[in-house]
Design an enzyme around this catalytic site. Structure first.
Site, PDB file in Angstrom:
ATOM      1  N   SER A 185      -5.180   5.016   5.528  1.00 28.84           N
ATOM      2  CA  SER A 185      -4.155   4.086   5.964  1.00 28.84           C
ATOM      3  C   SER A 185      -4.243   3.898   7.469  1.00 28.84           C
ATOM      4  O   SER A 185      -4.684   4.787   8.204  1.00 28.84           O
ATOM      5  CB  SER A 185      -2.785   4.636   5.588  1.00 28.84           C
ATOM      6  OG  SER A 185      -1.768   3.983   6.295  1.00 28.84           O
TER       7      SER A 185
ATOM      8  N   GLU B 155      -6.783   4.027  -0.356  1.00 32.98           N
ATOM      9  CA  GLU B 155      -6.266   4.462   0.923  1.00 32.98           C
ATOM     10  C   GLU B 155      -5.590   5.817   0.708  1.00 32.98           C
ATOM     11  O   GLU B 155      -4.890   5.998  -0.284  1.00 32.98           O
ATOM     12  CB  GLU B 155      -5.228   3.444   1.398  1.00 32.98           C
ATOM     13  CG  GLU B 155      -5.159   3.252   2.870  1.00 32.98           C
ATOM     14  CD  GLU B 155      -4.305   2.037   3.218  1.00 32.98           C
ATOM     15  OE1 GLU B 155      -4.876   1.046   3.685  1.00 32.98           O
ATOM     16  OE2 GLU B 155      -3.087   2.076   3.018  1.00 32.98           O
TER      17      GLU B 155
ATOM     18  N   ASP C 183       0.820  -1.211   0.000  1.00 25.72           N
ATOM     19  CA  ASP C 183       0.000   0.000   0.000  1.00 25.72           C
ATOM     20  C   ASP C 183       0.856   1.265   0.000  1.00 25.72           C
ATOM     21  O   ASP C 183       0.496   2.261  -0.620  1.00 25.72           O
ATOM     22  CB  ASP C 183      -0.919   0.012   1.219  1.00 25.72           C
ATOM     23  CG  ASP C 183      -2.133  -0.882   1.021  1.00 25.72           C
ATOM     24  OD1 ASP C 183      -2.114  -1.696   0.081  1.00 25.72           O
ATOM     25  OD2 ASP C 183      -3.091  -0.763   1.798  1.00 25.72           O
TER      26      ASP C 183
ATOM     27  N   CYS D 102       5.579  -2.418   8.153  1.00 24.89           N
ATOM     28  CA  CYS D 102       5.938  -1.110   8.727  1.00 24.89           C
ATOM     29  C   CYS D 102       5.580  -1.041  10.204  1.00 24.89           C
ATOM     30  O   CYS D 102       4.540  -1.520  10.634  1.00 24.89           O
ATOM     31  CB  CYS D 102       5.268   0.007   7.949  1.00 24.89           C
ATOM     32  SG  CYS D 102       5.819   0.111   6.235  1.00 24.89           S
TER      33      CYS D 102
ATOM     34  N   CYS E 143       1.513  -8.275   4.813  1.00 23.55           N
ATOM     35  CA  CYS E 143       1.156  -6.863   4.702  1.00 23.55           C
ATOM     36  C   CYS E 143      -0.227  -6.640   4.101  1.00 23.55           C
ATOM     37  O   CYS E 143      -0.755  -7.469   3.375  1.00 23.55           O
ATOM     38  CB  CYS E 143       2.187  -6.132   3.851  1.00 23.55           C
ATOM     39  SG  CYS E 143       3.813  -6.055   4.631  1.00 23.55           S
ATOM     40  N   ASP E 144      -0.780  -5.476   4.426  1.00 23.35           N
ATOM     41  CA  ASP E 144      -1.899  -4.859   3.736  1.00 23.35           C
ATOM     42  C   ASP E 144      -3.048  -5.830   3.469  1.00 23.35           C
ATOM     43  O   ASP E 144      -3.523  -6.482   4.382  1.00 23.35           O
ATOM     44  CB  ASP E 144      -1.373  -4.163   2.477  1.00 23.35           C
ATOM     45  CG  ASP E 144      -0.314  -3.113   2.853  1.00 23.35           C
ATOM     46  OD1 ASP E 144      -0.585  -2.338   3.768  1.00 23.35           O
ATOM     47  OD2 ASP E 144       0.772  -3.096   2.256  1.00 23.35           O
ATOM     48  N   LYS E 145      -3.464  -6.002   2.214  1.00 29.91           N
ATOM     49  CA  LYS E 145      -4.662  -6.799   1.929  1.00 29.91           C
ATOM     50  C   LYS E 145      -4.368  -8.283   1.786  1.00 29.91           C
ATOM     51  O   LYS E 145      -5.275  -9.094   1.643  1.00 29.91           O
ATOM     52  CB  LYS E 145      -5.347  -6.288   0.652  1.00 29.91           C
ATOM     53  CG  LYS E 145      -5.571  -4.790   0.655  1.00 29.91           C
ATOM     54  CD  LYS E 145      -6.296  -4.317   1.900  1.00 29.91           C
ATOM     55  CE  LYS E 145      -6.154  -2.837   2.122  1.00 29.91           C
ATOM     56  NZ  LYS E 145      -4.827  -2.408   2.602  1.00 29.91           N
TER      57      LYS E 145
END
Length: 554
Positions: A470, A444, A78, A191, A119-121
């Site tokens: 985010s 996002e 992202d 992150c 991560c993310d999705k």
């Protein structure tokens, strides 16, 4: 064993021949066959090392008598997709990931499944597939990144995003921004704040679908390799006992996850992903449940972006098990919920080693950071089906706010106005036609929120959107407004200068325009032309549902 459908009997000799072409032996093909869905690639810092984690998982499976077989999924970062057309594909990729894992596990009848995202999705996409398939399944993530350090100060990716805005107003030089850029992300891992990836990885522990430590053990620690081996072994125990994903993903498990989410102040994106996972598990999880749990669960962890702590701080303080133990002591956790360890959650957190080791990182209930949970669901004429805000990251002076609307029909035009200092203190920025259908893909928007913080307006300006934010966003940023503008929601009728009233403690979001005027505007409104007319996103826009129900495909 399910896998015998492709390995046992004379009629499966051709199948075995194809497996032997890859080097598998007769002995390996007689053991339980375990699929490993992993998303290693060279495009996401949280995934750059997943090949090593996957190797350790395979070791654990083999030690426990299974045969691992690895396959891949796509993955989008992202942070790198942010601020351009690529972000339209991020949420939409969640459905592709779920479908691809489902396709592989149906085409190859595995006896068990390991989900290896980070991560993310990718995390919710894989878990959605696991719930849909209902096999013995375990999640092992790649782990969080170390905290960055620059000039003695702890920093993370959000520091860089906000630094961009500071350069624009002369508070930071380009050379100083480069220093931040070079130090913020020190290596492999998701992150380092309580952003979307880490929120979801921590919630795998609360849901019971990962071993303790999955959410907080650093990516670069040897403990992460040991945890991967232990996860492979634990999966084989699930296969032996035929404990499947839906036996663990119960209504009680989701309520545990909501309580933990509120306690650590997770990303607003959890209000998309938890309902979507629940949907695949056959459980209804309405947005109203977020407010119900939030009302009685104090916010006890002050994690970046709202506070100073990072994932390694939380890990050293006792991690998710210590948060759960704190919740359980107040009767806010269902301790009978099952976990992939084969033990109920209550037995895991009753271990004497599970303690809070830092009472500032995980505060006691009588000294919380906020009296209610990290997320709030707002409703009102501007959000009939709901809107989401990370209230733990909102300054006290912005919890209640009224101001004139500044209306933008895309993220790009809003960002340009912010970065060129065309926004005034007190304004309410409206970014619309960025929802699941209208975006399409519900982008996002860390760039505009970080720019607001960077130029010092995050405590004076609110930002509303039918898109999303985010997990790194802070400030009065209210997203997921439903119905979205493209689907005829009131957000599409807002005009420049309209007064908007925000009351986060009161859970309301109102457009202060007379009903007669709104009726007139509604007659004049026309749905905008679709932004993307062919390819996957065009199909996605036609099939995706409301953000209020997890933006699942209908």
């Amino acid at each position: 064993m399910r896998s015998e459908q492709m390995t046992k009997g004379i009629e499966r000799a051709p199948h075995r021949a194809l497996f032997k072409a890859m080097g598998y032996t007769d002995s390996e093909l007689k053991r339980p066959i375990i699929g490993i869905a992993q998303s290693a690639n060279e495009l996401i810092p949280g995934h750059i090392h997943l090949d090593k984690i996957c190797s350790a998982v395979k070791d654990g499976i083999r030690m426990a008598g299974g045969t691992p077989m690895e396959f891949s999924t796509i993955g989008i970062c992202d942070g790198i997709a942010m601020g351009h057309e690529g972000m339209k594909y991020s949420l939409a990729s969640r459905e592709l990931i779920a479908d691809s894992v489902e396709s592989m596990a149906r085409a190859y009848p595995f006896d068990g499944l390991v989900l290896l995202p980070n991560c993310d999705k990718i995390v919710p996409g894989m878990i959605m597939a696991g719930a849909r398939l209902d096999l013995p399944t375990i999640v092992i993530s790649g782990g969080p990144m170390r905290t960055g350090v620059c000039n003695g100060q702890e920093i993370d990716l959000i520091t860089v995003f906000e630094g961009m805005g500071k350069v624009r107003v002369g508070e930071l030089s380009e050379a100083e921004l480069l220093e931040l850029e070079n130090a913020a992300c020190p290596g492999a891992g998701s992150c380092s704040g309580m952003f979307t990836a880490n929120s979801m990885n921590c919630l795998t522990e609360a849901l019971g679908i990962a071993l303790p430590g999955n959410g907080t053990t650093l990516a670069v620690d040897a403990a992460r390799i040991r945890l991967a081996k232990a996860s492979g072994e634990a999966l084989m125990n699930l296969v032996e006992k035929n404990i499947t994903m839906r036996q663990i993903l119960t209504k009680e498990a989701f309520h545990n996850a909501l309580a933990v989410d509120m306690a650590f102040g997770g990303s607003t994106n959890t209000s998309l992903h938890l309902p979507a996972i629940a949907f695949e598990a056959g459980i209804e999880l309405p947005l109203a449940e977020f407010n119900r749990v939030s009302s009685k669960t104090p916010h006890i962890c002050n994690m970046s972006p709202g506070g100073p702590d990072h994932m390694e701080d939380l890990h050293q303080a006792g991690g998710v098990p210590a948060i759960m133990k704190t919740l359980a002591q107040q009767g806010l956790l269902n301790e009978d919920a099952l976990s992939v360890s084969g033990k109920p959650i209550g037995e895991i957190i009753s271990d004497p080693s599970v303690t809070v080791k830092n009472h500032e990182t995980i505060r006691p209930f009588d000294n919380p950071y906020h009296a209610t949970g990290g997320l709030a669901i707002l409703s009102g004429n501007l959000a009939l089906d709901g809107a989401v805000v990370k209230q733990s990251a909102v300054a006290d002076e912005m919890l209640e706010h009224q101001g004139p609307a500044r209306v933008f029909n895309s993220e790009e035009t809003a960002f340009s106005a912010i970065i060129n200092q065309q926004i005034n203190p007190g304004d309410v920025i409206v970014i619309r036609y960025e929802g699941p259908q209208g975006g399409p893909g519900m982008r996002e928007m860390l760039s505009p929120t970080a720019a607001l913080a960077g130029i010092g307006l995050d405590k004076e300006v609110a930002l509303l959107t039918d898109g999303r934010f985010s997990g790194g966003t802070r400030g009065a940023a209210i997203g997921h407004i439903s119905p979205e503008a493209y689907a005829g929601g009131l957000l599409g009728l807002v005009e420049e200068g309209d007064q908007i009233k925000i009351d986060i403690p009161g859970r309301t979001l109102e457009l202060l325009v007379a009903e007669s005027e709104l009726t007139k505007r509604k007659l004049d409104w026309r749905k905008p032309e679709a932004k993307i007319k062919k390819g996957y996103l065009a199909r996605y826009a036609r099939q995706v549902g409301s953000a209020a129900k997890g933006a699942v495909m209908e």
